[in-house]
Write an enzyme that holds these catalytic residues in place. Structure first.
Site, mmCIF file in Angstrom:
data_model
loop_
_atom_site.group_PDB
_atom_site.id
_atom_site.type_symbol
_atom_site.label_atom_id
_atom_site.label_comp_id
_atom_site.label_asym_id
_atom_site.label_seq_id
_atom_site.Cartn_x
_atom_site.Cartn_y
_atom_site.Cartn_z
ATOM 1 N N ASP A 1 0.836 -1.202 0.000
ATOM 2 C CA ASP A 1 0.000 0.000 0.000
ATOM 3 C C ASP A 1 0.875 1.258 0.000
ATOM 4 O O ASP A 1 0.571 2.238 -0.663
ATOM 5 C CB ASP A 1 -0.926 -0.037 1.219
ATOM 6 C CG ASP A 1 -1.605 -1.392 1.322
ATOM 7 O OD1 ASP A 1 -2.256 -1.783 0.340
ATOM 8 O OD2 ASP A 1 -1.440 -2.086 2.342
ATOM 9 N N HIS B 1 -4.753 -3.351 6.305
ATOM 10 C CA HIS B 1 -4.520 -3.608 4.884
ATOM 11 C C HIS B 1 -5.873 -3.972 4.272
ATOM 12 O O HIS B 1 -6.236 -5.143 4.142
ATOM 13 C CB HIS B 1 -3.521 -4.748 4.661
ATOM 14 C CG HIS B 1 -3.503 -5.203 3.229
ATOM 15 N ND1 HIS B 1 -3.031 -4.412 2.204
ATOM 16 C CD2 HIS B 1 -3.946 -6.333 2.637
ATOM 17 C CE1 HIS B 1 -3.197 -5.037 1.055
ATOM 18 N NE2 HIS B 1 -3.747 -6.217 1.289
HETATM 19 P P1 NAX Z 1 -2.670 -18.319 -3.891
HETATM 20 O O1 NAX Z 1 -4.041 -18.858 -3.674
HETATM 21 O O2 NAX Z 1 -2.095 -18.269 -5.260
HETATM 22 O O3 NAX Z 1 -1.646 -19.145 -3.003
HETATM 23 C C1 NAX Z 1 -1.864 -19.404 -1.659
HETATM 24 C C2 NAX Z 1 -1.147 -20.693 -1.345
HETATM 25 O O4 NAX Z 1 -1.235 -20.881 0.071
HETATM 26 C C3 NAX Z 1 -1.788 -21.914 -1.991
HETATM 27 O O5 NAX Z 1 -0.784 -22.614 -2.702
HETATM 28 C C4 NAX Z 1 -2.336 -22.719 -0.806
HETATM 29 O O6 NAX Z 1 -2.250 -24.103 -1.023
HETATM 30 C C5 NAX Z 1 -1.414 -22.255 0.305
HETATM 31 N N1 NAX Z 1 -1.937 -22.385 1.658
HETATM 32 C C6 NAX Z 1 -3.197 -22.163 2.119
HETATM 33 N N2 NAX Z 1 -3.284 -22.435 3.422
HETATM 34 C C7 NAX Z 1 -2.056 -22.799 3.818
HETATM 35 C C8 NAX Z 1 -1.511 -23.255 5.054
HETATM 36 N N3 NAX Z 1 -2.282 -23.368 6.141
HETATM 37 N N4 NAX Z 1 -0.206 -23.589 5.107
HETATM 38 C C9 NAX Z 1 0.576 -23.515 4.020
HETATM 39 N N5 NAX Z 1 0.102 -23.125 2.798
HETATM 40 C C10 NAX Z 1 -1.180 -22.777 2.716
HETATM 41 O O7 NAX Z 1 -2.667 -16.872 -3.198
HETATM 42 P P2 NAX Z 1 -1.629 -15.679 -3.391
HETATM 43 O O8 NAX Z 1 -2.052 -14.858 -4.538
HETATM 44 O O9 NAX Z 1 -0.256 -16.219 -3.363
HETATM 45 O O10 NAX Z 1 -1.951 -14.814 -2.080
HETATM 46 C C11 NAX Z 1 -1.644 -15.283 -0.798
HETATM 47 C C12 NAX Z 1 -2.281 -14.414 0.255
HETATM 48 O O11 NAX Z 1 -1.770 -13.088 0.181
HETATM 49 C C13 NAX Z 1 -3.796 -14.272 0.133
HETATM 50 O O12 NAX Z 1 -4.380 -14.379 1.424
HETATM 51 C C14 NAX Z 1 -3.962 -12.863 -0.372
HETATM 52 O O13 NAX Z 1 -5.225 -12.319 -0.028
HETATM 53 C C15 NAX Z 1 -2.836 -12.170 0.317
HETATM 54 N N6 NAX Z 1 -2.409 -10.850 -0.208
HETATM 55 C C16 NAX Z 1 -1.983 -9.944 0.689
HETATM 56 C C17 NAX Z 1 -1.486 -8.718 0.294
HETATM 57 C C18 NAX Z 1 -0.983 -7.732 1.287
HETATM 58 O O14 NAX Z 1 -0.605 -6.642 0.875
HETATM 59 N N7 NAX Z 1 -0.956 -7.999 2.597
HETATM 60 C C19 NAX Z 1 -1.483 -8.339 -1.134
HETATM 61 C C20 NAX Z 1 -1.542 -9.491 -2.067
HETATM 62 C C21 NAX Z 1 -2.429 -10.610 -1.642
HETATM 63 O O15 NAX Z 1 -3.734 -10.303 -2.011
#
Ligand code: NAX
Length: 328
Positions: free
Chosen positions: A161, A189
């Protein structure tokens, strides 16, 4: 040769993971002379573990001189063992028709479990950075499980952000973005976050003297930054990934760089009018590798106070949704 830093990454086979791991292994996060060992954690699902294997093959194929080892696991106990940094990227996404409260609770379970394990098995100097949404509240949940690690070790990422806000101000002012300084993100966020433009400097001058369109600063600027994630999804058909990974590199690198001044979501302890128990974005100064202090001397005008009150309200509501879990 320095001792390798152990970096645990959850969600390592996800979108952000795919942009992140290569940057860590190349030295972008911890510096060009700091070896790393990547401890990659995924869910115990064949597809996810297979994808993780593919990512690790690509990491091998990069022949990064600093990458001294990889652990691929679906076990938190294995993945967080002796980790110096725990990067919590994986989270359950919001499914169709899912209420915010349900998302908070589902993720709460994950982060409670991870918090317990991190506290037990991570390194004595462990630091935790949370990216998985809702990042601030997930960070609060992880920290709530710690008996050994102090709350200051747990931070959530609002750096994406900050980076977004910096670029928007530079574009509006028609200057190179390196001329924009001291733009910090307060609060959650989420679209309620507050990019405190009144404290920003453009080419050494107050941003409000360079951009005199106050209505733009209070309206479209705050909205563009707050809703940028949704705009990326609308345009790309997928959520921000490379920019989120880049922001996490910035977040951790600046927390390891004494003198760096940057936005981090930390336990508020009541600063800037936030509820003391929530994790809120605010400006920090890194005082030593992994250590920081909140910069407390920024004065808030009425507009800023109102924006901070709104984002604080949302954080307090999120905390209320998971309050039962925190007691356990
Ligand atoms: P993806 O869905 O591409 O990847 C997430 C991965 O996490 C998947 O491979 C899944 O199998 C794995 N996973 C889920 N639960 C898990 C656990 N308990 N232990 C280990 N692995 C686990 O998501 P992606 O685009 O990589 O985003 C990841 C997270 O970042 C999401 O929650 C998203 O909302 C968040 N974000 C946060 C941002 C921020 O600025 N704080 C910005 C970007 C993003 O939106």
């Amino acid at each position: 040769m320095k001792t390798p830093i152990r970096v645990a990454v959850t969600g390592a086979a996800g979108q952000i993971g795919y942009s992140l791991l290569f940057r860590i292994a190349s030295g972008a996060m911890f510096g060009p002379d700091q070896p790393v060992i990547l401890q990659l954690i995924e869910v115990p699902v064949e597809k996810a573990m297979k994808a993780l294997e593919g990512v690790s093959m690509e990491l091998d194929d990069c022949a990064f001189p600093l990458l001294k080892g990889m652990v691929l696991t679906d076990s938190a106990n294995v993945g967080f063992k002796d980790a110096n940094w725990c990067l919590l990227v994986g989270a359950k996404p919001r499914g169709p028709g899912m209420e915010r409260a349900d998302l908070l609770k589902d993720n709460g379970k994950i982060f409670i479990a991870q918090g317990k394990v991190i506290d037990q098995v991570a390194a004595e100097n462990a630091r935790v950075a949370v990216v998985g949404n809702p990042a601030n509240t997930n960070c609060m949940i992880v920290a709530s499980q710690a008996k050994r690690l102090t709350p200051d070790r747990f931070t959530a990422m609002v750096r994406l952000d900050q980076n977004r806000a910096q670029t928007q101000l530079a574009k509006k002012a028609g200057v190179d973005l390196t001329k924009v300084k001291d733009i910090f993100i307060y609060g959650n966020h989420s679209p309620s976050m507050f990019p405190a433009f009144a404290h920003a400097k453009i080419d050494g001058r107050p941003a409000t003297q360079v951009i005199t369109d106050q209505a733009w600063l209070q309206g479209p600027f705050c909205e563009t930054v707050g809703k940028r994630g949704a705009a990326i999804i609308a345009a790309r058909g997928a959520s921000s990934a490379a920019s989120a990974a880049n922001a996490l590199v910035d977040h951790v690198r600046d927390l390891m760089t004494p003198g760096a001044i940057h936005s981090v979501a930390v336990k508020s302890n009541g600063l800037y009018g936030f509820d003391p128990e929530v994790w809120a974005g605010m400006p920090v100064r890194t005082t030593g590798p992994g250590h920081y202090e909140v910069i407390t001397n920024y004065k808030m005008d009425d507009f800023a106070k109102q924006k901070i009150a709104a984002t604080n309200k949302e954080l307090v509501e999120e905390r209320a949704f998971v309050a039962d879990m925190l007691k356990g």
